[in-house]
Design an enzyme around this catalytic site. Structure first.
Site: not given
Length: 193
Positions: A89, A119, A162, A167-168, A182, A185
Site C-alpha cells: 500500500n 548505526h 497496525a 524487534t524480534k 508481542r 495468539r
C-alpha cells in the site's frame, strides 16, 4: 567496487564503515535508486509502469501479480526481492541495503517501514552501519504503519497489527501487536501455497 562486491559484503553482515569504499559505493548507488523512486512517485503511473520501474530499481523482474500503490520509497533497491501476488500500500519505506525478501501473497499496509541497517552505538563510530536482513514469509499481513527493525524474520501466515514495532522474529501463523510487538495468539490457519 561494483554491485556484486557490495552485495557480497552486506549479505555477509560485514560492517559498512563510515567513509569507507563500501560507504561511498552505497551513497552512489542510492542516487540511482532515488532517481527511479522519483519516477515512481511523480504523477500517475499505470500498474505496468510501476512494475517496470520496480524491475529497474531492484535489477530483478517483478512479477505481473505484484501491486504497489505509490508513493513508495527505497534508498538502495538492488537488495530487495519481491515474490508473487504481493500488495504494498501507499507510503511504504524500505531501507533494503541490508537485504529485504518479501514472500508470495504478502500484504503490506500503508506507511510501513522496513529497516536493515543499524548505526554504531559509539558516537565516534556513529557513521558505521551494520547490515541485517529483513525476511517476510509467504502470506504475511503487515497492518498500517508497522516498523520492522534489522535482522527480523516474520514467519509464513503471520499477522502484525497496525502500528506495531517488530524487534524480534515472529513465528509462522502468529498474531503480534504493540510496541514492541508481542504475541497475542495464533491464527489457527496455515499459510498454504
Amino acid at each position: 567496487m561494483d554491485l556484486h562486491e557490495f552485495l557480497d559484503h552486506v549479505n555477509r553482515g560485514a560492517l559498512i564503515e563510515g567513509g569507507s569504499e563500501e560507504h561511498r559505493f552505497m551513497h552512489g548507488a542510492a542516487q540511482e535508486a532515488l532517481r527511479t523512486v522519483a519516477e515512481i512517485n511523480t504523477g500517475y503511473r499505470t500498474p505496468e509502469e510501476v512494475r517496470g520501474l520496480l524491475t529497474r530499481l531492484t535489477g530483478k523482474t517483478v512479477d505481473e501479480s505484484v501491486v504497489v500503490f505509490p508513493p513508495f520509497y527505497s534508498e538502495f533497491g538492488k537488495n530487495l526481492t519481491l515474490g508473487k501476488d504481493i500488495f504494498i500500500n501507499s507510503g511504504c519505506r524500505f531501507q533494503d541495503t541490508g537485504g529485504i525478501v518479501i514472500g508470495h501473497g504478502t500484504l503490506i499496509g500503508h506507511g510501513t517501514t522496513l529497516t536493515t541497517l543499524n548505526h554504531g552505538v559509539d558516537p565516534a563510530r556513529r557513521a558505521d552501519m551494520s547490515p541485517a536482513p529483513v525476511t517476510i514469509g509467504d502470506k504475511v499481513w503487515l497492518g498500517a504503519a508497522v516498523t520492522v527493525v534489522p535482522g527480523v524474520t516474520i514467519g509464513d501466515g503471520a499477522i502484525v497489527g497496525a502500528g506495531a514495532v517488530v524487534t524480534k522474529d515472529v513465528p509462522a501463523n502468529a498474531v503480534v501487536a504493540g510496541v514492541p510487538a508481542r504475541l497475542m495468539r495464533y491464527t489457527g490457519f496455515e499459510a498454504t501455497p
